[in-house]
Design an enzyme around this catalytic site. Sequence first.
Site, short mmCIF file in Angstrom:
data_model
loop_
_atom_site.label_atom_id
_atom_site.label_comp_id
_atom_site.label_asym_id
_atom_site.label_seq_id
_atom_site.Cartn_x
_atom_site.Cartn_y
_atom_site.Cartn_z
N ARG A 234 0.86 -1.18 0.00
CA ARG A 234 0.00 0.00 0.00
C ARG A 234 0.90 1.23 0.00
O ARG A 234 1.98 1.23 0.60
CB ARG A 234 -0.89 0.04 1.24
N ASP A 258 3.92 -0.13 -7.18
CA ASP A 258 2.62 -0.40 -7.80
C ASP A 258 1.53 0.35 -7.06
O ASP A 258 0.37 0.31 -7.47
CB ASP A 258 2.33 -1.91 -7.77
N GLU A 263 -2.82 7.78 -4.63
CA GLU A 263 -3.28 7.20 -5.90
C GLU A 263 -4.77 7.35 -6.14
O GLU A 263 -5.23 7.30 -7.28
CB GLU A 263 -2.90 5.71 -5.97
N HIS A 295 -1.27 0.39 -9.70
CA HIS A 295 -1.99 -0.62 -8.91
C HIS A 295 -2.55 -1.73 -9.80
O HIS A 295 -3.75 -2.01 -9.79
CB HIS A 295 -3.11 0.04 -8.09
P1 NAI Z 1 -1.77 -11.64 4.54
O1 NAI Z 1 -2.71 -11.19 5.60
O2 NAI Z 1 -1.79 -13.06 4.07
O3 NAI Z 1 -0.26 -11.34 5.03
C1 NAI Z 1 0.15 -10.13 5.60
C2 NAI Z 1 1.34 -10.43 6.52
O4 NAI Z 1 1.87 -9.17 6.96
C3 NAI Z 1 0.98 -11.24 7.76
O5 NAI Z 1 1.84 -12.35 7.89
C4 NAI Z 1 1.16 -10.25 8.91
O6 NAI Z 1 1.61 -10.86 10.11
C5 NAI Z 1 2.23 -9.33 8.32
N1 NAI Z 1 2.30 -8.02 8.96
C6 NAI Z 1 1.33 -7.29 9.53
N2 NAI Z 1 1.81 -6.13 10.00
C7 NAI Z 1 3.14 -6.12 9.70
C8 NAI Z 1 4.18 -5.20 9.91
N3 NAI Z 1 3.97 -4.02 10.53
N4 NAI Z 1 5.42 -5.52 9.48
C9 NAI Z 1 5.66 -6.70 8.86
N5 NAI Z 1 4.70 -7.62 8.63
C10 NAI Z 1 3.45 -7.33 9.04
O7 NAI Z 1 -1.97 -10.62 3.34
P2 NAI Z 1 -1.58 -10.82 1.80
O8 NAI Z 1 -2.72 -11.45 1.08
O9 NAI Z 1 -0.24 -11.43 1.71
O10 NAI Z 1 -1.52 -9.29 1.30
C11 NAI Z 1 -0.55 -8.38 1.81
C12 NAI Z 1 -0.91 -6.98 1.38
O11 NAI Z 1 -0.72 -6.84 -0.02
C13 NAI Z 1 -2.40 -6.59 1.58
O12 NAI Z 1 -2.65 -6.14 2.90
C14 NAI Z 1 -2.58 -5.49 0.58
O13 NAI Z 1 -2.30 -4.23 1.20
C15 NAI Z 1 -1.53 -5.77 -0.49
N6 NAI Z 1 -2.13 -6.14 -1.77
C16 NAI Z 1 -1.80 -5.42 -2.90
C17 NAI Z 1 -2.36 -5.72 -4.12
C18 NAI Z 1 -1.99 -4.98 -5.38
O14 NAI Z 1 -2.67 -5.14 -6.42
N7 NAI Z 1 -0.94 -4.17 -5.40
C19 NAI Z 1 -3.36 -6.79 -4.24
C20 NAI Z 1 -3.59 -7.54 -3.03
C21 NAI Z 1 -3.01 -7.20 -1.84
#
Ligand code: NAI
Length: 329
Positions: A234, A258, A263, A295
């Site tokens: 993000r 991205d 944005e 994005h």
């Molecule tokens: P997920 O919930 O499976 O994994 C997120 C991980 O981040 C978890 O293991 C959590 O413990 C960890 N985490 C939380 N706070 C943290 C911190 N302060 N420092 C380090 N690690 C931390 O989520 P997923 O599916 O892997 O997605 C991750 C992020 O990717 C989403 O929250 C979203 O913001 C972003 N995303 C971006 C997309 C895009 O098109 N550019 C599309 C989908 C998701």
Amino acid sequence: MRTILFSSQNYDRESFLGAQLPAGIELQFQAARLSLDTAALAERHEVVCAFINDDLSAPVLEQLAAGGTRLIALRSAGYNHVDLSAAQRLGLDVVRVPAYSPHAVAEHAVALILALNRRLHRAYNRTREGDFTLHGLTGFDLVGKTVGIVGTGQIGATFARIMAGFGCQLLAYDPFPNPAVEALGARYLDLPELLAQSQIISLHCPLTEDSRYLINQQSLAHMQPGAMLINTGRGGLVDTPALIEALKSGQLGYLGLDVYEEEAQLFFEDRSDLPLQDDVLARLLTFPNVIVTAHQAFLTREALAAIAETTLHNIASWAAGQPQNRVHG
Ligand code: NAI
């Protein structure tokens, strides 16, 4: 179940119309972004289906609730843009798509790494201009390089597997270490250590109050000079003006984004005929070692199909009184 899909593009229409539509759900596609100005379009729609740059702040939610909306069905995994306590106060349920294709996002992060490293954006333009020289295009072998992964959930773990395949050393930072990532040989460290030891850093954590501006002037100073930073998480995970200073000094060698904090007013729209009003983004786009995509990491056929399918399933199960994939405040 009258459902209005804000910020819907042609590809959303295709994926939703291509999916099995559960009985009783009626879809209205709306290109406009949800905001205070457009919330009235949702009147008498029980379900508002929103994407990442739709405004789901308290004043907008209040207007939606007053117009009869009862469910916010997010087409995204991230929900940092929803005022969850306001939703709860207004009796609005919020559901999301927790996983659609971690591969889509992880592979886009890798695409940014390869393009930046081998300077494909510059080579592409050069050969089209009839310039077949190679100066300035020198890259580095990925094998043996150290990659720091911040956030090792579904996307971070998928990214880790790909980078392990390149023969990279993996470092990770996450409050909840993932055994599957440890099994790839990744070492979990604290963030300053990870930043100090990595040549490539990729952000895959959600945006929360803890992670906002995780990459800032101070953390950039911890990085190796000339390191590469990739952000497909993000925009608010990084302090963008601090990135610009680090690019100017050479402390940051490559930047692939991205996502961008501001944005919402820009991405997903064709603004090519208009002067760019955002001076920070304009400055970023002047660097030859920066690639910004709007994005699009989620944008694969597989991910779109999964988003449509899960969203329709979320709406149908909520309507049947058995909500799934709820987001709690
Ligand atoms: P997920 O919930 O499976 O994994 C997120 C991980 O981040 C978890 O293991 C959590 O413990 C960890 N985490 C939380 N706070 C943290 C911190 N302060 N420092 C380090 N690690 C931390 O989520 P997923 O599916 O892997 O997605 C991750 C992020 O990717 C989403 O929250 C979203 O913001 C972003 N995303 C971006 C997309 C895009 O098109 N550019 C599309 C989908 C998701």
